[in-house]
Design an enzyme around this catalytic site. Structure first.
Site, PDB file in Angstrom:
ATOM      1  N   ARG A  35      26.565  60.184  64.299  1.00  0.00           N
ATOM      2  CA  ARG A  35      28.020  60.222  64.494  1.00  0.00           C
ATOM      3  C   ARG A  35      28.787  59.823  63.246  1.00  0.00           C
ATOM      4  O   ARG A  35      29.807  59.154  63.311  1.00  0.00           O
ATOM      5  CB  ARG A  35      28.407  59.296  65.644  1.00  0.00           C
ATOM      6  CG  ARG A  35      27.809  59.707  66.960  1.00  0.00           C
ATOM      7  CD  ARG A  35      28.240  58.781  68.053  1.00  0.00           C
ATOM      8  NE  ARG A  35      27.613  59.127  69.322  1.00  0.00           N
ATOM      9  CZ  ARG A  35      27.733  58.429  70.408  1.00  0.00           C
ATOM     10  NH1 ARG A  35      28.461  57.320  70.413  1.00  0.00           N
ATOM     11  NH2 ARG A  35      27.127  58.804  71.513  1.00  0.00           N
ATOM     12  N   CYS A  36      28.291  60.245  62.105  1.00  0.00           N
ATOM     13  CA  CYS A  36      28.862  59.864  60.808  1.00  0.00           C
ATOM     14  C   CYS A  36      29.515  61.075  60.157  1.00  0.00           C
ATOM     15  O   CYS A  36      29.120  62.213  60.411  1.00  0.00           O
ATOM     16  CB  CYS A  36      27.709  59.325  59.933  1.00  0.00           C
ATOM     17  SG  CYS A  36      28.176  58.867  58.256  1.00  0.00           S
ATOM     18  N   GLY A  37      30.482  60.823  59.303  1.00  0.00           N
ATOM     19  CA  GLY A  37      31.093  61.911  58.545  1.00  0.00           C
ATOM     20  C   GLY A  37      30.100  62.618  57.635  1.00  0.00           C
ATOM     21  O   GLY A  37      30.301  63.766  57.250  1.00  0.00           O
ATOM     22  N   PHE A  38      29.000  61.938  57.302  1.00  0.00           N
ATOM     23  CA  PHE A  38      27.966  62.536  56.453  1.00  0.00           C
ATOM     24  C   PHE A  38      26.859  63.215  57.259  1.00  0.00           C
ATOM     25  O   PHE A  38      25.927  63.777  56.682  1.00  0.00           O
ATOM     26  CB  PHE A  38      27.350  61.473  55.537  1.00  0.00           C
ATOM     27  CG  PHE A  38      28.322  60.883  54.560  1.00  0.00           C
ATOM     28  CD1 PHE A  38      28.863  61.633  53.538  1.00  0.00           C
ATOM     29  CD2 PHE A  38      28.707  59.551  54.676  1.00  0.00           C
ATOM     30  CE1 PHE A  38      29.777  61.089  52.640  1.00  0.00           C
ATOM     31  CE2 PHE A  38      29.610  58.986  53.779  1.00  0.00           C
ATOM     32  CZ  PHE A  38      30.148  59.758  52.762  1.00  0.00           C
ATOM     33  N   THR A  39      26.936  63.186  58.581  1.00  0.00           N
ATOM     34  CA  THR A  39      25.895  63.774  59.432  1.00  0.00           C
ATOM     35  C   THR A  39      25.583  65.229  59.078  1.00  0.00           C
ATOM     36  O   THR A  39      24.416  65.628  59.144  1.00  0.00           O
ATOM     37  CB  THR A  39      26.261  63.617  60.924  1.00  0.00           C
ATOM     38  OG1 THR A  39      26.387  62.218  61.208  1.00  0.00           O
ATOM     39  CG2 THR A  39      25.216  64.218  61.832  1.00  0.00           C
TER      40      THR A  39
END
Length: 161
Positions: A35-39
């Site tokens: 659930r990360c912006g970098f996913t």
């Protein structure tokens, strides 16, 4: 003193996953989160793995929930997410802590060998990457902003391609 090949973290089913099996291979280790912006970097990590695995590259994902609670799921939840959303085929290991009192020995080792920006040893966020050469030397550390495909020329060089 611990060497890279002495490490044996747990896989997603809590079985030992000895790094000794990677002797002679190039390894890219990443702390991951769903659930990360970098996913979306999962897609590039999988592309690198598919392109170079048969040439000696191993990509390893270590889920971590220490940054904004962005990996709250169980091992089964994480595996399902990775498979359904990104078709991940590289190993996703046991969820771990990468900093602090319960820091996993793999990350303790990696950080002791390669500091981050301005000598900072701690992991700053999800999707930091460590590149280990075929002799078990931690060669490079890349921040979260570094896209996996930008590491491709270095990987090719290490694989003698």
């Amino acid at each position: 003193m611990t060497e890279f090949y002495d490490l044996a973290p747990l896989d997603s089913k809590c079985n030992p996953f000895p790094f000794q099996q990677f002797k002679g291979k190039v390894v890219l280790i990443v702390n991951v989160a769903s659930r990360c912006g970098f996913t979306p970097q999962y897609a590039e990590l999988e592309a690198l793995y598919k392109k170079y695995n048969d040439k000696g590259l191993v990509v390893l994902g270590f889920p971590c929930n220490q940054f904004g609670g962005q990996e709250p799921g169980s091992a089964e939840d994480i595996a399902k997410f990775c498979s359904m959303n990104y078709g991940i085929t590289f190993p996703i290991l046991q969820k771990i802590d990468v900093n602090g009192r319960n820091e996993n020995p793999v990350y303790k080792f990696l950080k002791s060998r390669k500091a981050g920006l301005l000598g900072f040893r701690g992991i700053k966020w999800n999707f930091e990457k460590f590149l280990i050469d075929s002799e078990g030397t931690v060669l490079a550390r890349y921040p979260s902003l570094t896209k996996p495909m930008s590491i491709e020329p270095t990987i090719e060089n290490l694989l003698n391609l």
